[in-house]
Motif scaffolding. Sequence first.
Motif, PDB file in Angstrom:
ATOM      1  N   GLN A 222      -1.661   7.822  42.244  1.00 39.13           N
ATOM      2  CA  GLN A 222      -0.484   7.174  42.810  1.00 39.13           C
ATOM      3  C   GLN A 222       0.533   8.210  43.292  1.00 39.13           C
ATOM      4  O   GLN A 222       1.019   9.035  42.508  1.00 39.13           O
ATOM      5  CB  GLN A 222       0.183   6.270  41.765  1.00 39.13           C
ATOM      6  CG  GLN A 222      -0.746   5.260  41.114  1.00 39.13           C
ATOM      7  CD  GLN A 222      -1.178   4.120  42.024  1.00 39.13           C
ATOM      8  OE1 GLN A 222      -2.157   3.452  41.788  1.00 39.13           O
ATOM      9  NE2 GLN A 222      -0.410   3.898  43.090  1.00 39.13           N
ATOM     10  N   TYR A 239       5.236   2.947  44.155  1.00 39.18           N
ATOM     11  CA  TYR A 239       4.129   3.887  44.305  1.00 39.18           C
ATOM     12  C   TYR A 239       3.084   3.375  45.285  1.00 39.18           C
ATOM     13  O   TYR A 239       2.917   2.175  45.492  1.00 39.18           O
ATOM     14  CB  TYR A 239       3.450   4.144  42.946  1.00 39.18           C
ATOM     15  CG  TYR A 239       4.346   4.823  41.941  1.00 39.18           C
ATOM     16  CD1 TYR A 239       4.356   6.209  41.810  1.00 39.18           C
ATOM     17  CD2 TYR A 239       5.198   4.072  41.127  1.00 39.18           C
ATOM     18  CE1 TYR A 239       5.183   6.830  40.888  1.00 39.18           C
ATOM     19  CE2 TYR A 239       6.027   4.688  40.207  1.00 39.18           C
ATOM     20  CZ  TYR A 239       6.021   6.074  40.095  1.00 39.18           C
ATOM     21  OH  TYR A 239       6.844   6.684  39.193  1.00 39.18           O
ATOM     22  N   GLY A 241      -0.895   5.259  47.172  1.00 38.73           N
ATOM     23  CA  GLY A 241      -2.036   6.092  46.812  1.00 38.73           C
ATOM     24  C   GLY A 241      -2.092   7.368  47.621  1.00 38.73           C
ATOM     25  O   GLY A 241      -1.613   7.435  48.753  1.00 38.73           O
ATOM     26  N   TYR A 248      -6.533   2.616  43.866  1.00 35.87           N
ATOM     27  CA  TYR A 248      -5.089   2.682  43.710  1.00 35.87           C
ATOM     28  C   TYR A 248      -4.510   1.318  44.067  1.00 35.87           C
ATOM     29  O   TYR A 248      -5.184   0.464  44.640  1.00 35.87           O
ATOM     30  CB  TYR A 248      -4.478   3.791  44.578  1.00 35.87           C
ATOM     31  CG  TYR A 248      -4.368   3.462  46.050  1.00 35.87           C
ATOM     32  CD1 TYR A 248      -3.205   2.914  46.590  1.00 35.87           C
ATOM     33  CD2 TYR A 248      -5.434   3.708  46.918  1.00 35.87           C
ATOM     34  CE1 TYR A 248      -3.102   2.620  47.940  1.00 35.87           C
ATOM     35  CE2 TYR A 248      -5.343   3.417  48.266  1.00 35.87           C
ATOM     36  CZ  TYR A 248      -4.182   2.873  48.779  1.00 35.87           C
ATOM     37  OH  TYR A 248      -4.088   2.577  50.114  1.00 35.87           O
ATOM     38  N   GLY A 287      -0.554  -0.234  49.022  1.00 31.82           N
ATOM     39  CA  GLY A 287       0.471   0.713  48.605  1.00 31.82           C
ATOM     40  C   GLY A 287       1.829   0.467  49.250  1.00 31.82           C
ATOM     41  O   GLY A 287       1.954  -0.209  50.273  1.00 31.82           O
TER      42      GLY A 287
END
Length: 693
Positions: A222, A239, A241, A248, A287
């Motif tokens: 992350q 967060y 990846g 992730y 993400g």
Amino acid sequence: MLVKHLRFPIVILFSLAAFCPLLADTPRANVLTYHNDNFRTGQNTNELILSPSNVNTNTFAKLWTYTVDGYVYAQPLYVSGVVIPGQGIHNLLYVATEHNSVYALEADSNKWFTNGVLWKVNLGSAAITPTNAFGNRYNGGLYTDITNEVGITSTPVIDLLRGTIFVDAFTREVSGYIHRIHALNITNGNEQPNSPVVVAASIAGTGVGSVGGVVNFSAVQQIQRSALTLAGSTLYVAYSGYADTDPYHGWVLGYDETTLLLRPGYVFNTTPNATTTAFGTFAGEGGIWMGGGGMCVDAGTNLYFETANGSFSVFTNGSDYGDSFIKLSTTNGLRVADYFTVWDQATIGENGNDTDLGSGACMLIPDQPGPNPHLIIGGGKSGKFYLLSRDQMTTNNTHYNASGGGDPILQSITNQPAPRRFMTGPAYFNGSVYYSSWSDKMKRFAVVNGILNTNPTSTGPRSFNFPGCTPIISANGLTNGVVWSVSIANPAILAAYNANDVTTEIYNSTQAAGSRDALPIGVKFVSPMVANGKVYAGGEFGVAVLGLTNPSLNWKTFHFGINATNTAVSGDTADPDGDGLVNLLEYALGSDPTTAGPGSSLAAALVSGHYKVSFNRNASATDLTYVLESSTDFTTWSTVLTYTAASGWVPSGSASATEAPPTALPPDQTVPVTADLGAPSATAQFVRLRIHR
């Protein structure tokens, strides 16, 4: 004024006005968070000095560059009027580097402290890159998105009331890779109580990477790219990846800002139940990148953000939100209050596709007239940007058009000429949105009754290199608006536009001869910052500081605004406040020329047999010469001390001068001076302070 002490009459030649220490009625900007506010508008409307009339190569230039120990991806932050024990009051610039260092720097001059550095702390060993330990999906199995090292990537956030700057640092340790949240005292860099904490979180889910029905946060998977966010008493950290290397997820974590404990119920995962069985090799993801932008916060402390390529299942009773705008309620925990997912999410963001929505940052537009007062805007790699109502993101709360072909929102606009990918964020000022995308130009769009005009009202001349630019605005209320941008290059290029018409660059850092205004080499997603007459732009191993080259013009603009060049008001011999002290002396002493002073700031006394004279010097008046002269008969005068910015105080004989720390802020940065003239040479002695350019 006659002062008698012991048997020696001491006469002051003339009475000088008292100084104004903080100009409390004059707003001074703080920049405590990414893009100036939690709406992420990028506008600083308390800029009293810089304007379209003085931002040009004749009066505006690079003043100096701070060298730092790593790349600066984070936007610099700024706090005005920090009281440093034993060192006076200062405006401070806070810079974080990929080397995991945080600096507190003098924002107005590199002459204070040690070459301008108040303090520097290092928060641990950064992760060396290229590496195959993380982010190894592309580039032959090596992570190269951020080169040399990965440490502090995102923009920190400052709580001024607590005197704390919060930072996420990624470190390489014997046990592996770790994210830590640090809370540092802004005056000395020391860790605050309960700091730091290791980032650890888990959430119920059966998705990729889960064990026993639980998805655990994995630091090595992350990246913390999105700017930190403070809302209420909670610190939010998001967060994504490293280089899309699976597995992730997108995470949002909420910490109590005092204890730094992860608050119960304040963990959100964007794709907790996305399995490889359902979504294939690239399951999960989603993400929160947003080109380094921060999550937005409205008046109700709801969070807003975009997610990137990833699994989407919420429309079929799942809980995965790839390629979506998300509104999270923060009341008693984090929960989805509303969302919008682009109709072509499967095409642009699943099965390894990387034309995602969340590459760019979103922004909340300040309240507008008409039926849609509360708006959010953002774009992505597909070259579209989207305008939604924050009150109800989609028509009839449909959230997603499963049949395809269009989105049930206020506006979906394809940037022209297509495709022009949005990997940065917009700015807002005075009814207009300013936007630029990769390989595109700065554009100004009008917002009318809650709708964006699809054709820009003006377009700039410069095409921005990857990944585009995130503009910011400086202005004095609704006037003197300047749009600022940084283009990635070697060196990076700072450009400025009149906010009313971006057709022409009124300044750029390549215009002056001889690389006079050269910036550090650019880094992606960099955003400049403007505060109190100066522009700060980070890059590789440095932060450039730019501003007006004439300190007198700086002072006059601050105090007189549009009359800065009107000699009847701002001329050296003018006295607009009628206190008997002309502007040149007001400038020299750091007093307010628009408010009559009540008394004298030149004083004398006999101390331990020595004749001592005290007065204030304006540390910002670097273009002036101060000459202290003495006489026994009011006819013949002798120089005893001379001050210039280049040489400091130079005595003529045995006299000496000492200075105390500054007691006020630029451009009236008063420094108390005490001149020791030694034992009086006669029963009557006269002193005068002479100022000249």
